[in-house]
Design a protein around this motif. Structure first.
Motif, mmCIF file in Angstrom:
data_model
loop_
_atom_site.group_PDB
_atom_site.id
_atom_site.type_symbol
_atom_site.label_atom_id
_atom_site.label_comp_id
_atom_site.label_asym_id
_atom_site.label_seq_id
_atom_site.Cartn_x
_atom_site.Cartn_y
_atom_site.Cartn_z
ATOM 1 N N MET A 102 0.843 -1.302 0.033
ATOM 2 C CA MET A 102 0.043 -0.007 -0.155
ATOM 3 C C MET A 102 0.856 1.209 0.013
ATOM 4 O O MET A 102 0.521 2.278 -0.743
ATOM 5 N N LEU A 103 1.886 1.363 0.641
ATOM 6 C CA LEU A 103 2.766 2.469 0.650
ATOM 7 C C LEU A 103 3.456 2.579 -0.448
ATOM 8 O O LEU A 103 3.628 3.760 -1.062
ATOM 9 N N HIS A 128 -6.344 -16.552 2.760
ATOM 10 C CA HIS A 128 -7.138 -15.814 2.088
ATOM 11 C C HIS A 128 -6.327 -14.286 2.060
ATOM 12 O O HIS A 128 -6.277 -13.701 0.929
ATOM 13 N N SER A 129 -5.873 -13.889 3.042
ATOM 14 C CA SER A 129 -5.170 -12.381 3.258
ATOM 15 C C SER A 129 -3.872 -12.470 2.337
ATOM 16 O O SER A 129 -3.488 -11.479 1.755
ATOM 17 N N LEU A 130 -3.253 -13.785 2.442
ATOM 18 C CA LEU A 130 -2.086 -13.882 1.742
ATOM 19 C C LEU A 130 -2.461 -13.969 0.030
ATOM 20 O O LEU A 130 -1.646 -13.105 -0.555
ATOM 21 N N ASP A 131 -3.407 -14.499 -0.153
ATOM 22 C CA ASP A 131 -3.813 -14.462 -1.509
ATOM 23 C C ASP A 131 -4.155 -12.886 -2.103
ATOM 24 O O ASP A 131 -3.980 -12.748 -3.269
ATOM 25 N N GLY A 148 -2.671 -10.928 -4.874
ATOM 26 C CA GLY A 148 -3.471 -10.637 -6.151
ATOM 27 C C GLY A 148 -3.455 -8.937 -6.232
ATOM 28 O O GLY A 148 -3.353 -8.607 -7.533
ATOM 29 N N PHE A 149 -3.511 -8.539 -5.164
ATOM 30 C CA PHE A 149 -3.444 -7.139 -5.373
ATOM 31 C C PHE A 149 -2.303 -6.514 -6.009
ATOM 32 O O PHE A 149 -2.198 -5.259 -6.681
ATOM 33 N N PHE A 150 -1.136 -7.312 -5.413
ATOM 34 C CA PHE A 150 0.232 -6.544 -6.038
ATOM 35 C C PHE A 150 0.148 -6.889 -7.609
ATOM 36 O O PHE A 150 0.711 -5.929 -8.241
ATOM 37 N N LEU A 151 -0.266 -7.993 -8.001
ATOM 38 C CA LEU A 151 -0.154 -7.916 -9.671
ATOM 39 C C LEU A 151 -1.300 -7.264 -10.243
ATOM 40 O O LEU A 151 -0.688 -6.795 -11.280
ATOM 41 N N VAL A 182 -3.794 -13.087 -13.529
ATOM 42 C CA VAL A 182 -3.493 -13.829 -12.392
ATOM 43 C C VAL A 182 -3.916 -13.094 -11.303
ATOM 44 O O VAL A 182 -4.609 -13.754 -10.194
ATOM 45 N N GLY A 183 -3.590 -11.824 -11.252
ATOM 46 C CA GLY A 183 -4.038 -11.061 -10.067
ATOM 47 C C GLY A 183 -5.448 -10.968 -9.880
ATOM 48 O O GLY A 183 -5.938 -11.230 -8.592
ATOM 49 N N LEU A 184 -6.264 -10.974 -10.861
ATOM 50 C CA LEU A 184 -7.774 -10.808 -10.643
ATOM 51 C C LEU A 184 -8.340 -12.079 -10.318
ATOM 52 O O LEU A 184 -9.362 -12.200 -9.521
ATOM 53 N N LYS A 185 -7.829 -13.214 -10.985
ATOM 54 C CA LYS A 185 -8.300 -14.518 -10.553
ATOM 55 C C LYS A 185 -7.944 -14.824 -9.118
ATOM 56 O O LYS A 185 -9.119 -15.200 -8.396
ATOM 57 N N MET A 186 -6.827 -14.164 -8.460
ATOM 58 C CA MET A 186 -6.636 -14.413 -7.100
ATOM 59 C C MET A 186 -7.520 -13.702 -6.399
ATOM 60 O O MET A 186 -8.143 -14.099 -5.411
ATOM 61 N N LEU A 187 -7.867 -12.522 -6.629
ATOM 62 C CA LEU A 187 -8.941 -11.396 -6.031
ATOM 63 C C LEU A 187 -10.287 -12.083 -6.023
ATOM 64 O O LEU A 187 -11.247 -11.737 -5.138
ATOM 65 N N ARG A 188 -10.793 -12.769 -7.358
ATOM 66 C CA ARG A 188 -11.955 -13.022 -7.352
ATOM 67 C C ARG A 188 -12.136 -14.398 -6.376
ATOM 68 O O ARG A 188 -13.292 -14.761 -5.896
#
Length: 269
Positions: A91-92, A136-139, A143-146, A171-177
């Motif tokens: 986030m930073l 889930h927090s790790l995912d 996902g947010f990073f990507l 890949v990022g969106l898949k993890m977020l979904r």
């Protein structure tokens, strides 16, 4: 004193800054996330010695647990703190990049990814005893990073690519979904990011049919769970407008305004 709460507080103001575009909100988000980072790094020193941080002794009661349960709790707490550390760093880094601190942002982004990787590797031997929400927090973080990497301006992306990163929005969106569908704690935040991708990111002549379809499904689910959440009512209005359902769009916009006004008055009091 809780890393998880400290990070979520910073994230909530970060989301608000995206909506308001207010530099004061951005500054507040940076300060809160820096404070969370400092707290987390001080607590990690104790976990690495196999000790519960003094800050947490009044929050988490481990003395009444069996040795086996205490061991499981310590593993979960340590890993959660590591994930919170990575969350604060990513986030930073996003905030630094948006404020033209390109080099600092990229270096912090690299550090956040290394922290996610280390946390993921640390989780593997303990999968059977880790809380599902922690995974889930790790995912979500990964996902947010990507996703974040895929939408940062091209001039900033060049710096990221020099640091060895490759954007992979799919890949990022898949993890977020997956997080939005399965998680409880991170589901609202993952849903906000997905709605941002579906309703705000597409530009120009893009075919928005699939984006709007997904957005409407997410909005329907989130409004049923959080009927007073102005952000989901507002996103619902965007989705209805893009689907040419103007009456629904106006209705949801009015509800979002009313809820936001009520929330503002409550905070002001």
């Amino acid at each position: 004193v809780s890393p998880r709460h400290a990070v979520h507080l910073g994230q909530s103001v970060l989301i608000r800054s995206f909506i308001t575009a207010d530099q004061n909100d951005t500054t507040t988000a940076i300060n809160l996330l820096k404070k969370a980072k400092t707290l987390i790094e001080s607590q990690l020193k104790f976990y690495e010695k196999g000790q519960l941080p003094p800050d947490m002794t009044n929050v988490i009661k481990l003395d009444d647990l069996s040795p086996e349960d205490k061991h499981k709790a310590m593993i979960n707490l340590h890993l959660d703190t590591r994930v919170c550390h990575a969350d604060a760093l990513i986030m930073l880094s996003v905030l630094k990049l948006t404020r033209s601190s390109k080099l600092v942002g990229v270096l912090q982004m690299r550090k956040s990814w290394k922290t996610y990787e280390a946390a993921s590797n640390a989780a593997k031997p303990h999968m059977s005893i880790l809380h599902p929400e922690l995974l889930h927090s790790l995912d979500f973080g990964s996902g947010f990073f990507l996703f974040a990497l895929s939408i940062i301006p091209s001039q900033f992306l060049k710096f990221a690519e020099l640091a060895g990163f490759k954007a992979n929005r799919a890949v990022g969106l898949k993890m977020l979904r997956q997080v939005a569908e399965q998680s409880k704690v991170k589901a609202p935040l993952a849903s906000i990011v997905l709605l941002f991708n579906d309703l705000i990111v597409p530009r120009g002549l893009a075919d928005i049919t699939d984006y709007v379809k997904e957005a409407q499904q997410i909005v329907s689910k989130m409004i049923s769970q959080f009927p007073k959440a102005a952000v989901f009512l507002m996103m619902g209005s965007h989705a209805a407008r893009k689907n040419l359902d103007l009456d629904q769009g106006v209705s949801l916009a009015k509800q979002a305004l009313a809820r936001a006004s009520d929330a503002y008055k409550t905070v002001a009091r």
